[in-house]
Design a protein around this motif. Structure first.
Motif, PDB file in Angstrom:
ATOM      1  N   ASP A 122       0.806  -1.225   0.000  1.00  0.00           N
ATOM      2  CA  ASP A 122       0.000   0.000   0.000  1.00  0.00           C
ATOM      3  C   ASP A 122       0.833   1.266   0.000  1.00  0.00           C
ATOM      4  O   ASP A 122       0.402   2.274   0.552  1.00  0.00           O
ATOM      5  CB  ASP A 122      -0.920   0.019   1.222  1.00  0.00           C
ATOM      6  CG  ASP A 122      -2.295  -0.514   0.856  1.00  0.00           C
ATOM      7  OD1 ASP A 122      -3.154  -0.511   1.715  1.00  0.00           O
ATOM      8  OD2 ASP A 122      -2.488  -0.897  -0.317  1.00  0.00           O
ATOM      9  N   ARG A 131      -0.675 -14.704  -4.965  1.00  0.00           N
ATOM     10  CA  ARG A 131      -1.138 -14.308  -3.633  1.00  0.00           C
ATOM     11  C   ARG A 131       0.062 -13.773  -2.866  1.00  0.00           C
ATOM     12  O   ARG A 131       1.151 -14.332  -2.970  1.00  0.00           O
ATOM     13  CB  ARG A 131      -1.736 -15.505  -2.890  1.00  0.00           C
ATOM     14  CG  ARG A 131      -2.979 -16.067  -3.585  1.00  0.00           C
ATOM     15  CD  ARG A 131      -4.250 -15.615  -2.897  1.00  0.00           C
ATOM     16  NE  ARG A 131      -4.267 -16.135  -1.539  1.00  0.00           N
ATOM     17  CZ  ARG A 131      -4.472 -17.407  -1.228  1.00  0.00           C
ATOM     18  NH1 ARG A 131      -4.696 -18.307  -2.168  1.00  0.00           N
ATOM     19  NH2 ARG A 131      -4.456 -17.783   0.022  1.00  0.00           N
ATOM     20  N   ILE A 155       3.478 -13.208   3.660  1.00  0.00           N
ATOM     21  CA  ILE A 155       2.707 -13.442   4.879  1.00  0.00           C
ATOM     22  C   ILE A 155       2.339 -14.915   4.998  1.00  0.00           C
ATOM     23  O   ILE A 155       2.576 -15.563   6.009  1.00  0.00           O
ATOM     24  CB  ILE A 155       1.436 -12.553   4.885  1.00  0.00           C
ATOM     25  CG1 ILE A 155       1.849 -11.081   4.976  1.00  0.00           C
ATOM     26  CG2 ILE A 155       0.532 -12.941   6.029  1.00  0.00           C
ATOM     27  CD1 ILE A 155       0.716 -10.111   4.697  1.00  0.00           C
ATOM     28  N   LEU A 191       3.600 -17.962   7.758  1.00  0.00           N
ATOM     29  CA  LEU A 191       2.753 -18.932   8.455  1.00  0.00           C
ATOM     30  C   LEU A 191       3.166 -20.361   8.136  1.00  0.00           C
ATOM     31  O   LEU A 191       3.199 -21.221   9.004  1.00  0.00           O
ATOM     32  CB  LEU A 191       1.291 -18.743   8.042  1.00  0.00           C
ATOM     33  CG  LEU A 191       0.363 -18.098   9.042  1.00  0.00           C
ATOM     34  CD1 LEU A 191      -1.062 -18.370   8.636  1.00  0.00           C
ATOM     35  CD2 LEU A 191       0.602 -18.569  10.454  1.00  0.00           C
ATOM     36  N   GLU A 246       6.228 -21.157   9.999  1.00  0.00           N
ATOM     37  CA  GLU A 246       5.820 -21.373  11.386  1.00  0.00           C
ATOM     38  C   GLU A 246       5.342 -22.812  11.540  1.00  0.00           C
ATOM     39  O   GLU A 246       5.741 -23.523  12.432  1.00  0.00           O
ATOM     40  CB  GLU A 246       4.699 -20.390  11.707  1.00  0.00           C
ATOM     41  CG  GLU A 246       4.181 -20.473  13.110  1.00  0.00           C
ATOM     42  CD  GLU A 246       5.169 -19.936  14.109  1.00  0.00           C
ATOM     43  OE1 GLU A 246       4.994 -20.234  15.272  1.00  0.00           O
ATOM     44  OE2 GLU A 246       6.129 -19.249  13.707  1.00  0.00           O
ATOM     45  N   LEU A 290     -10.354 -16.187  -3.397  1.00  0.00           N
ATOM     46  CA  LEU A 290      -9.090 -16.025  -2.661  1.00  0.00           C
ATOM     47  C   LEU A 290      -8.391 -17.367  -2.463  1.00  0.00           C
ATOM     48  O   LEU A 290      -7.169 -17.430  -2.347  1.00  0.00           O
ATOM     49  CB  LEU A 290      -9.348 -15.373  -1.294  1.00  0.00           C
ATOM     50  CG  LEU A 290      -9.791 -13.908  -1.343  1.00  0.00           C
ATOM     51  CD1 LEU A 290     -10.231 -13.444   0.045  1.00  0.00           C
ATOM     52  CD2 LEU A 290      -8.676 -13.007  -1.882  1.00  0.00           C
ATOM     53  N   ASN A 291      -9.187 -18.434  -2.455  1.00  0.00           N
ATOM     54  CA  ASN A 291      -8.597 -19.746  -2.234  1.00  0.00           C
ATOM     55  C   ASN A 291      -8.426 -20.528  -3.529  1.00  0.00           C
ATOM     56  O   ASN A 291      -8.239 -21.751  -3.499  1.00  0.00           O
ATOM     57  CB  ASN A 291      -9.437 -20.535  -1.235  1.00  0.00           C
ATOM     58  CG  ASN A 291      -9.299 -19.957   0.163  1.00  0.00           C
ATOM     59  OD1 ASN A 291      -8.219 -20.002   0.741  1.00  0.00           O
ATOM     60  ND2 ASN A 291     -10.374 -19.367   0.670  1.00  0.00           N
ATOM     61  N   GLY A 327      -8.108  -1.725  -2.119  1.00  0.00           N
ATOM     62  CA  GLY A 327      -6.809  -2.003  -1.503  1.00  0.00           C
ATOM     63  C   GLY A 327      -6.895  -3.154  -0.526  1.00  0.00           C
ATOM     64  O   GLY A 327      -6.149  -3.232   0.438  1.00  0.00           O
ATOM     65  N   ARG A 344      -6.512  -6.659   1.177  1.00  0.00           N
ATOM     66  CA  ARG A 344      -5.493  -7.706   1.211  1.00  0.00           C
ATOM     67  C   ARG A 344      -6.099  -8.918   1.906  1.00  0.00           C
ATOM     68  O   ARG A 344      -6.846  -8.765   2.880  1.00  0.00           O
ATOM     69  CB  ARG A 344      -4.265  -7.230   1.984  1.00  0.00           C
ATOM     70  CG  ARG A 344      -3.578  -6.025   1.326  1.00  0.00           C
ATOM     71  CD  ARG A 344      -2.360  -6.455   0.543  1.00  0.00           C
ATOM     72  NE  ARG A 344      -1.398  -7.023   1.465  1.00  0.00           N
ATOM     73  CZ  ARG A 344      -0.698  -6.308   2.339  1.00  0.00           C
ATOM     74  NH1 ARG A 344      -0.816  -4.988   2.384  1.00  0.00           N
ATOM     75  NH2 ARG A 344       0.131  -6.895   3.142  1.00  0.00           N
ATOM     76  N   PRO A 345      -5.856 -10.106   1.339  1.00  0.00           N
ATOM     77  CA  PRO A 345      -6.510 -11.305   1.891  1.00  0.00           C
ATOM     78  C   PRO A 345      -6.105 -11.512   3.346  1.00  0.00           C
ATOM     79  O   PRO A 345      -5.136 -12.194   3.646  1.00  0.00           O
ATOM     80  CB  PRO A 345      -6.025 -12.448   1.001  1.00  0.00           C
ATOM     81  CG  PRO A 345      -4.817 -11.937   0.308  1.00  0.00           C
ATOM     82  CD  PRO A 345      -4.908 -10.442   0.269  1.00  0.00           C
ATOM     83  N   ILE A 360      -5.007 -14.655   6.448  1.00  0.00           N
ATOM     84  CA  ILE A 360      -3.631 -15.084   6.701  1.00  0.00           C
ATOM     85  C   ILE A 360      -2.899 -14.039   7.533  1.00  0.00           C
ATOM     86  O   ILE A 360      -2.307 -14.331   8.564  1.00  0.00           O
ATOM     87  CB  ILE A 360      -2.908 -15.348   5.368  1.00  0.00           C
ATOM     88  CG1 ILE A 360      -3.555 -16.538   4.669  1.00  0.00           C
ATOM     89  CG2 ILE A 360      -1.437 -15.591   5.609  1.00  0.00           C
ATOM     90  CD1 ILE A 360      -3.119 -16.722   3.228  1.00  0.00           C
ATOM     91  N   ALA A 361      -2.979 -12.786   7.069  1.00  0.00           N
ATOM     92  CA  ALA A 361      -2.317 -11.721   7.819  1.00  0.00           C
ATOM     93  C   ALA A 361      -2.858 -11.670   9.241  1.00  0.00           C
ATOM     94  O   ALA A 361      -2.117 -11.523  10.205  1.00  0.00           O
ATOM     95  CB  ALA A 361      -2.543 -10.384   7.123  1.00  0.00           C
ATOM     96  N   ALA A 375      -4.080 -14.028  11.001  1.00  0.00           N
ATOM     97  CA  ALA A 375      -3.557 -15.132  11.811  1.00  0.00           C
ATOM     98  C   ALA A 375      -2.195 -14.744  12.384  1.00  0.00           C
ATOM     99  O   ALA A 375      -1.909 -14.975  13.552  1.00  0.00           O
ATOM    100  CB  ALA A 375      -3.437 -16.397  10.966  1.00  0.00           C
ATOM    101  N   LEU A 376      -1.388 -14.120  11.550  1.00  0.00           N
ATOM    102  CA  LEU A 376      -0.065 -13.699  12.009  1.00  0.00           C
ATOM    103  C   LEU A 376      -0.177 -12.615  13.067  1.00  0.00           C
ATOM    104  O   LEU A 376       0.542 -12.616  14.058  1.00  0.00           O
ATOM    105  CB  LEU A 376       0.743 -13.152  10.834  1.00  0.00           C
ATOM    106  CG  LEU A 376       1.856 -14.020  10.303  1.00  0.00           C
ATOM    107  CD1 LEU A 376       2.786 -13.189   9.459  1.00  0.00           C
ATOM    108  CD2 LEU A 376       2.631 -14.713  11.412  1.00  0.00           C
ATOM    109  N   GLU A 397      -1.240 -14.110  16.228  1.00  0.00           N
ATOM    110  CA  GLU A 397      -0.062 -14.792  16.771  1.00  0.00           C
ATOM    111  C   GLU A 397       0.790 -13.782  17.524  1.00  0.00           C
ATOM    112  O   GLU A 397       1.192 -13.997  18.652  1.00  0.00           O
ATOM    113  CB  GLU A 397       0.728 -15.384  15.594  1.00  0.00           C
ATOM    114  CG  GLU A 397       1.985 -16.117  15.973  1.00  0.00           C
ATOM    115  CD  GLU A 397       1.674 -17.440  16.630  1.00  0.00           C
ATOM    116  OE1 GLU A 397       2.573 -17.989  17.247  1.00  0.00           O
ATOM    117  OE2 GLU A 397       0.526 -17.900  16.537  1.00  0.00           O
ATOM    118  N   ARG A 417       9.442 -14.756  16.427  1.00  0.00           N
ATOM    119  CA  ARG A 417       8.108 -15.298  16.667  1.00  0.00           C
ATOM    120  C   ARG A 417       7.127 -14.192  17.059  1.00  0.00           C
ATOM    121  O   ARG A 417       5.970 -14.478  17.361  1.00  0.00           O
ATOM    122  CB  ARG A 417       8.160 -16.356  17.758  1.00  0.00           C
ATOM    123  CG  ARG A 417       9.011 -17.590  17.409  1.00  0.00           C
ATOM    124  CD  ARG A 417       8.152 -18.642  16.760  1.00  0.00           C
ATOM    125  NE  ARG A 417       6.983 -18.827  17.578  1.00  0.00           N
ATOM    126  CZ  ARG A 417       6.942 -19.523  18.701  1.00  0.00           C
ATOM    127  NH1 ARG A 417       8.015 -20.157  19.102  1.00  0.00           N
ATOM    128  NH2 ARG A 417       5.846 -19.615  19.401  1.00  0.00           N
TER     129      ARG A 417
END
Lengths: 341, 341
Positions: free
Chosen positions: A34, A55, A59, A63, A66, B32-33, B53, B55-56, B59-60, B62-63, B66, B121
């Motif tokens: 962005d 994709r 990111i 994962l 991880e 997306l998948n 703008g 972003r999928p 996944i992000a 999840a991070l 985390e 991590r």
């Protein structure tokens, strides 16, 4: 619009996007983050991304990484000697390699919830220290395809397992007492130590073989004070001349309790333990025990799990249900002696 | 083409994409998948994604999750009693809340490398058990803005810290021996226990106040056998009537060594320990000690770190350098007694 991704095995990379859009990789990166990219370039990049089915993988990749580097280590209580030593063995074996262990302590909680929390972290594999009753439940909750190694507990043919051959250790230390002339051996159990691969099962087998009716086992907690109270009670029973305590700390408590009650160890009563706790050799009297190699068991479990992961990568499955034995060693010290005449 | 994301504070969601593209959320999800979506819908979704703008984010997300749920717990050796108990305190406090602790064992390794592995991590916070010399180095390697609590060690004004007030404990247990009439107290140190907030510093202060020249401290390892060898040597020195061992396991070894050398405890020599190990009360003689509340220290550290995280979320910074004291308690048992006449 054919998407390359559906035909190629390799997903499109940021380089592919840059090449197709006619821009540099840093420009694609700026777009993905962005940051300032001209409208015209943005349109071209967006189209390239769509055509390639690209994709933004940094990111996703993080994962995925991880997922493939963490080995979950589950146990009931990391503060107990055997579990702490086993973890240390895993840790040391893992050190410097591609996988890092992460401990999940069940601690008497909702096992299903703890297992879910663990699996949410996408471990590459699982090592279960199956020393406590709640741990056995874990095995029905983990997915079939998660590389798993179980340390101790009864044999579960579904998984790779590291056996400490506790039944064998229990048998040998009971034999040791019987060979010293004792006519009966009292067993004091630690929490969860039941089942046919347990130290208690070995005690029962040795008694049976010697034609002795094993007395009812006495259950104890992990608290040495409770073992001391049991020792005090046993001091009042002149028939008791030999005690096999489920672990060394329990033996220490029993010895103290017998002494409280006026009985000498080993002159009046022999007491043996299990594990070879660091304090067992400096206890007075030094404690006869079965030395368990928790370090080696931890290392073997780590090797088993990472072996399964490697085998799966190469399409082999043989290692999934292997059994590795790490037997204990009888260490004879001063707390056991000949039965009094 | 104005991108909504650059003006709005909230990033676009999958719902926004679905609304703009005129499709359902599951359809966007399928897109997306990489699962079947008609070309026409795909073009519309791609355009909507670009305009917003978007972003999928699963996944992000999840991070990000985390990152904000893991509290890194660093220590030198999780198998040592104090560290295991402290971890248990952290674990129990964390249980059921939004943060989960993860242990990182330094174990005499390359500290910089271990810290990097930990930071990779993305922990939400850090608890450092500063019981060992290598741990102090960690503090210069963690980013300034990582919510951090330090347990034990010398006061470091940059961080929130949980003090076990070890210097105070060392002072009180030495005073206890001096009040029993002993003219000198020998100190036996455990690894790393130096610095002005240590038990050793308290011993020195008590000696100084009493006008006594403190003898040179004797260094010991974590191995009880080494403490036993020191006890044997001390047995040969009739001037030694009181020993302050750096922890209870060391005290057990020293008592055994003194006994090997023909000295009685406490009749000839008083021996005191530190920590209140579960076996200290069942040792023969039961050991006079300072009971440290490792559980409470662990819980306090967890509260401190999560408090800092909450404060930062609300723009406050006061808690970052707070000091919490969890002082020990003198427990007088049978291993200390009046100096022999």
């Amino acid at each position: 619009m054919a998407r390359r991704r559906s035909t190629d095995t390799k997903p499109a990379s940021i380089k592919d996007v840059a090449a197709l859009a006619g821009v540099s990789v840093p420009t694609v990166s700026r777009y993905l983050n962005d940051r300032g990219v001209s409208d015209e370039k943005r349109t071209r990049i967006a189209r390239a991304i769509d055509m390639l089915g690209y994709r933004p993988n940094p990111i996703a990749q993080a994962l995925v990484n991880e997922r493939t580097s963490m080995i979950a280590v589950m146990c009931a209580d990391i503060t107990l000697f055997g579990q702490a030593q086993t973890y240390k063995g895993i840790e040391q074996r893992a050190h410097g390699g591609g996988y890092s262990p992460d401990v999940f302590v069940l601690g008497g909680r909702d096992v299903a919830h703890e297992v879910r929390s663990c699996l949410d972290r996408n471990p590459a594999g699982l090592i279960l220290m199956n020393f406590d009753p709640e741990c056995a439940d874990v095995l029905d909750l983990v997915p079939h395809d998660l590389p798993t190694a179980v340390i101790a507990g009864n044999r579960d043919e579904r998984f790779a397992q590291i056996s400490l051959a506790e039944d064998d250790g229990g048998y040998r230390i009971t034999r040791h007492l019987l060979e010293l002339g004792h006519r009966s051996v009292q067993y004091i159990g630690i929490p969860g130590g039941v089942g046919s691969y347990s130290r208690m099962a070995g005690w029962q087998r040795a008694c049976r073989e010697a034609g002795i009716v094993a007395p009812d086992p006495i259950a104890c907690t992990w608290r040495p004070q409770d073992a001391r109270a049991i020792g005090r009670r046993l001091a009042d029973d002149p028939a008791v001349t030999a005690v096999f305590a489920g672990n060394d700390e329990t033996a220490m408590g029993v010895i103290r309790g017998l002494r409280d009650g006026g009985r000498r160890v080993p002159d009046d009563v022999s007491v043996v333990g299990f594990d070879d706790h660091p304090l067992a050799s400096i206890w007075d009297p030094a404690i006869t025990t079965i030395r368990q190699d928790f370090h080696r068991a931890g290392a073997a479990a780590f090797d088993a799990v990472t072996g399964i992961i490697a085998d799966l990568g190469e399409g082999r499955v043989d290692s999934r249900t292997q059994l590795v034995e790490v037997p204990g060693e009888l260490v004879i010290r001063q707390s056991s002696g000949p039965a009094a005449r």
